[in-house]
Write an enzyme that holds these catalytic residues in place. Structure first.
Site, PDB file in Angstrom:
ATOM      1  N   GLU A   1       0.855  -1.190   0.000  1.00  0.00           N
ATOM      2  CA  GLU A   1       0.000   0.000   0.000  1.00  0.00           C
ATOM      3  C   GLU A   1       0.886   1.234   0.000  1.00  0.00           C
ATOM      4  O   GLU A   1       1.976   1.219   0.576  1.00  0.00           O
ATOM      5  CB  GLU A   1      -0.871   0.050   1.275  1.00  0.00           C
ATOM      6  CG  GLU A   1      -2.196  -0.659   1.163  1.00  0.00           C
ATOM      7  CD  GLU A   1      -3.030  -0.514   2.428  1.00  0.00           C
ATOM      8  OE1 GLU A   1      -2.681   0.292   3.319  1.00  0.00           O
ATOM      9  OE2 GLU A   1      -4.037  -1.227   2.528  1.00  0.00           O
TER      10      GLU A   1
ATOM     11  N   HIS B   1      -0.067   0.531  18.719  1.00  0.00           N
ATOM     12  CA  HIS B   1      -1.339  -0.053  18.291  1.00  0.00           C
ATOM     13  C   HIS B   1      -2.330  -0.254  19.421  1.00  0.00           C
ATOM     14  O   HIS B   1      -3.372  -0.871  19.239  1.00  0.00           O
ATOM     15  CB  HIS B   1      -1.121  -1.357  17.517  1.00  0.00           C
ATOM     16  CG  HIS B   1      -0.239  -1.175  16.329  1.00  0.00           C
ATOM     17  ND1 HIS B   1      -0.631  -0.413  15.253  1.00  0.00           N
ATOM     18  CD2 HIS B   1       1.029  -1.591  16.072  1.00  0.00           C
ATOM     19  CE1 HIS B   1       0.367  -0.395  14.374  1.00  0.00           C
ATOM     20  NE2 HIS B   1       1.380  -1.089  14.847  1.00  0.00           N
TER      21      HIS B   1
ATOM     22  N   ARG C   1     -16.946  -6.525  15.532  1.00  0.00           N
ATOM     23  CA  ARG C   1     -17.239  -6.799  16.938  1.00  0.00           C
ATOM     24  C   ARG C   1     -17.679  -5.505  17.610  1.00  0.00           C
ATOM     25  O   ARG C   1     -17.561  -4.424  17.020  1.00  0.00           O
ATOM     26  CB  ARG C   1     -15.963  -7.294  17.631  1.00  0.00           C
ATOM     27  CG  ARG C   1     -14.839  -6.277  17.502  1.00  0.00           C
ATOM     28  CD  ARG C   1     -13.671  -6.510  18.426  1.00  0.00           C
ATOM     29  NE  ARG C   1     -12.822  -5.334  18.470  1.00  0.00           N
ATOM     30  CZ  ARG C   1     -11.815  -5.079  17.670  1.00  0.00           C
ATOM     31  NH1 ARG C   1     -11.475  -5.938  16.719  1.00  0.00           N
ATOM     32  NH2 ARG C   1     -11.121  -3.970  17.784  1.00  0.00           N
TER      33      ARG C   1
HETATM   34  C1  MV4 Z   1      -1.320   2.107   7.401  1.00  0.00           C
HETATM   35  C2  MV4 Z   1      -0.635   3.238   7.893  1.00  0.00           C
HETATM   36  C3  MV4 Z   1      -0.151   4.132   6.963  1.00  0.00           C
HETATM   37  N1  MV4 Z   1      -0.314   3.900   5.636  1.00  0.00           N
HETATM   38  N2  MV4 Z   1      -1.463   1.930   6.089  1.00  0.00           N
HETATM   39  C4  MV4 Z   1      -1.811  -0.098  11.610  1.00  0.00           C
HETATM   40  C5  MV4 Z   1      -2.639  -1.256  11.991  1.00  0.00           C
HETATM   41  C6  MV4 Z   1      -3.495  -1.589  10.852  1.00  0.00           C
HETATM   42  N3  MV4 Z   1      -4.862  -1.491  11.248  1.00  0.00           N
HETATM   43  C7  MV4 Z   1      -3.169  -0.622   9.778  1.00  0.00           C
HETATM   44  N4  MV4 Z   1      -2.188   0.288  10.305  1.00  0.00           N
HETATM   45  C8  MV4 Z   1      -1.673   1.297   9.556  1.00  0.00           C
HETATM   46  N5  MV4 Z   1      -1.831   1.188   8.230  1.00  0.00           N
HETATM   47  C9  MV4 Z   1      -0.970   2.801   5.252  1.00  0.00           C
HETATM   48  N6  MV4 Z   1      -1.107   2.587   3.925  1.00  0.00           N
HETATM   49  C10 MV4 Z   1      -0.494   3.383   9.265  1.00  0.00           C
HETATM   50  C11 MV4 Z   1      -0.995   2.407  10.104  1.00  0.00           C
HETATM   51  C12 MV4 Z   1      -0.802   2.625  11.513  1.00  0.00           C
HETATM   52  C13 MV4 Z   1      -1.872   2.878  12.356  1.00  0.00           C
HETATM   53  C14 MV4 Z   1      -3.175   2.907  11.919  1.00  0.00           C
HETATM   54  C15 MV4 Z   1      -4.220   3.134  12.783  1.00  0.00           C
HETATM   55  C16 MV4 Z   1      -3.960   3.369  14.127  1.00  0.00           C
HETATM   56  C17 MV4 Z   1      -2.685   3.366  14.578  1.00  0.00           C
HETATM   57  C18 MV4 Z   1      -1.624   3.111  13.725  1.00  0.00           C
HETATM   58  C19 MV4 Z   1      -0.326   3.097  14.215  1.00  0.00           C
HETATM   59  C20 MV4 Z   1       0.704   2.846  13.373  1.00  0.00           C
HETATM   60  C21 MV4 Z   1       0.471   2.600  12.022  1.00  0.00           C
END
Ligand code: MV4
Length: 497
Positions: free
Chosen positions: A199, A233, A290
């Site tokens: 991504e 997270h 959930r």
């Molecule tokens: C991402 C991102 C930045 N760019 N995808 C973290 C867990 C999973 N749910 C997806 N996550 C992320 N995906 C792209 N393309 C940054 C994160 C991310 C994040 C997302 C939501 C809440 C906290 C986070 C902490 C670090 C990274």
């Protein structure tokens, strides 16, 4: 539906038991050896032991849970969050046993659990997703081409993943091979599936999620929750609404979330996670199939009891959501009170809750799984309680949370309470300026208790320590330059009794 078995523990088990009782349903609790005398066990109509403390032999054992449901003659199972809540195989097993699963259909859990499958279905449904590409196993050339097209930085993610495992950021072509291998082997270890995809990496986004609720006829959204305040997270603070979501953006994100739910024939409560950039673009990340930890902030601003609605929907009834009510009213904030010790790199602390003073007053909600006298162990999640406030606007909600945190006294174990106090008074947070990396930049917010924090407790502690020292009941307290957290602990355990 008459009797619901709650396949969970702690604060969410108690939350569900209360909702069952309000709906006129009997609640059956299950407990491991470590939870014999937990508050949720006492609150249920009936409680059955399901095994030793280890989750694999209790809360994660489908066989034991179904045996308990049979024994209690329950006709439904509520999974709560965590444990088996998002295992399609559990939902299937519950239904095969002739019981109602209080949650979405197994097929919806499965579709959203496979992240590449979810991306396909969302794209089809017109839900905006992060630009990305699947990676054929072992084809580095194809991966290189795909990454070049997306443009660096990119992110390598596990198809079976979620919650941050098997994820790598790659900022240049030379680092791609290593990241693919690392993410793949981590994914294999964590999920039994090495498949990864790419991504475009979204820099410094907010994490905003939309609550949806669906019955057999209708799917609605209940606005957003701002969830950017997280560390590794784990969310620490959530609020509703989000300081950056306009009514117009709420409707666009809400419609996308409703389309996402409809694309997988969703029923029950669910949440679509989005990344939102500073320019207001939003991208679907994943759907949590959930009830979530942070559901109370939505309940408070929408005046809806999500768990009661889950129960009604599971029983085949219509949800009680008049569309005229679907406007957020006021502001809600949740602080997750955990046993993580800021003085010990946020590792979970253990001990007995020696003293507990729970905040109260208008607009205060305390969703907790623990009482005074309870042992906090390392068997389960470190979440002890959720402190949730509602007020007419954000400034008043912040003031109310400050007051509630001032009143909260939890002694005997280390908690993250001081972090919450600091955050509520941080100028950037108060302006609503946050993104998912805020706590990585702001180590000052994560420091252990220090002078300036909880100044009243420290002053009382100093006076008490001095008085006790004079009575030679405890050793005199020596000056150590800065005030130490022991002072606050002493204040909490002794001073405010
Ligand atoms: C991402 C991102 C930045 N760019 N995808 C973290 C867990 C999973 N749910 C997806 N996550 C992320 N995906 C792209 N393309 C940054 C994160 C991310 C994040 C997302 C939501 C809440 C906290 C986070 C902490 C670090 C990274």
């Amino acid at each position: 539906m008459k009797r619901v078995l709650i396949a969970n523990r702690g604060e969410i088990a108690l939350r569900i038991i209360r909702a069952c009782h309000e709906e006129g349903l009997e609640a059956v609790a299950v407990y491991s050896a470590a939870d014999r005398s937990a508050p949720y066990v006492r609150a249920a109509h009936r409680a059955l032991p399901i095994g030793p403390a280890a989750p694999s032999q209790s809360y994660l054992s489908i066989d034991r849970l179904l045996a308990a449901a049979r024994e209690a003659e329950a006709d439904a199972v509520h999974p709560g969050y965590g444990f088996l809540a998002e295992r399609a195989a559990f939902a299937e097993a519950v239904e095969r046993a002739g019981l109602i699963f209080v949650g979405p259909p197994a097929s919806a859990i499965a579709a959203m659990g496979d992240k590449t499958e979810a991306r396909r279905r969302m794209e089809e449904a017109g839900v905006p997703i992060v630009p990305g590409s699947s990676v054929p196993a072992g084809d580095l050339t194809a991966a290189r081409d795909a990454a070049d097209k997306l443009g660096y930085p990119i992110m390598v993610k596990a198809a079976a993943g979620g919650g941050g495992k098997g994820m790598r950021v790659v900022d240049r072509a030379e680092a791609l091979k290593g990241a693919l291998e690392a993410a793949g082997s981590e994914a294999l270890k964590a999920f039994g599936d090495p498949t990864v995809y790419l991504e475009k990496f979204i820099e410094r986004p907010r994490h905003i999620e939309i609550q949806v609720l669906a019955d057999r006829e209708c799917t609605v959204h209940l606005g957003e929750r701002e969830c950017s305040i997280q560390r590794r997270h784990q969310k620490l603070v959530e609020e509703a609404p989000s300081p950056v979501v306009s009514p117009e953006l709420r409707e666009r994100m809400g419609s996308a979330a409703v389309a996402a739910a409809q694309a997988v024939n969703y029923r029950s409560a669910g949440t679509c996670e989005f990344l939102v950039t500073a320019d207001g673009s939003f991208y679907f990340l994943e759907m949590n199939t959930r009830i979530q930890v942070e559901h109370p902030v939505t309940e408070l601003v929408y005046g809806v009891d999500l768990v009661r609605e889950q129960l009604r929907i599971a029983a085949g009834e219509r949800m009680r959501i008049p569309s005229s009510r679907l406007q957020p009213r006021g502001w809600a904030i949740e602080c997750r009170i955990t046993s993580e010790d800021p003085a010990n790199n946020f590792l979970p602390s253990t001990g007995r809750i020696e003293y507990l003073r729970v905040p109260a007053g208008p607009g205060i909600r305390w969703d907790s799984g623990v009482d005074v006298g309870d042992e906090v162990t390392l068997h389960y999640d470190s979440l002890l309680a959720k402190l949730i406030v509602w007020a007419p606007d954000r400034a008043q909600a912040l003031a109310r949370m400050n007051q509630a945190l001032e009143e909260l006294v939890m002694a005997g174990i280390a908690t993250n309470q001081a972090f919450h106090r600091r955050l509520m008074n941080d100028p950037a947070f108060r302006r609503g300026e946050m993104d998912i990396q805020l706590l990585e930049r702001r180590h000052d917010l994560l420091l252990p208790l220090q002078s300036g924090d909880q100044i009243y407790e420290l002053a009382i502690a100093a006076a008490l320590a001095e008085a006790e020292a004079r009575q030679s009941r405890v050793p005199a307290v020596t000056a150590r330059g800065e005030l130490q957290s022991e002072w606050a602990r002493l204040a909490r355990s002794e001073g405010l009794r």
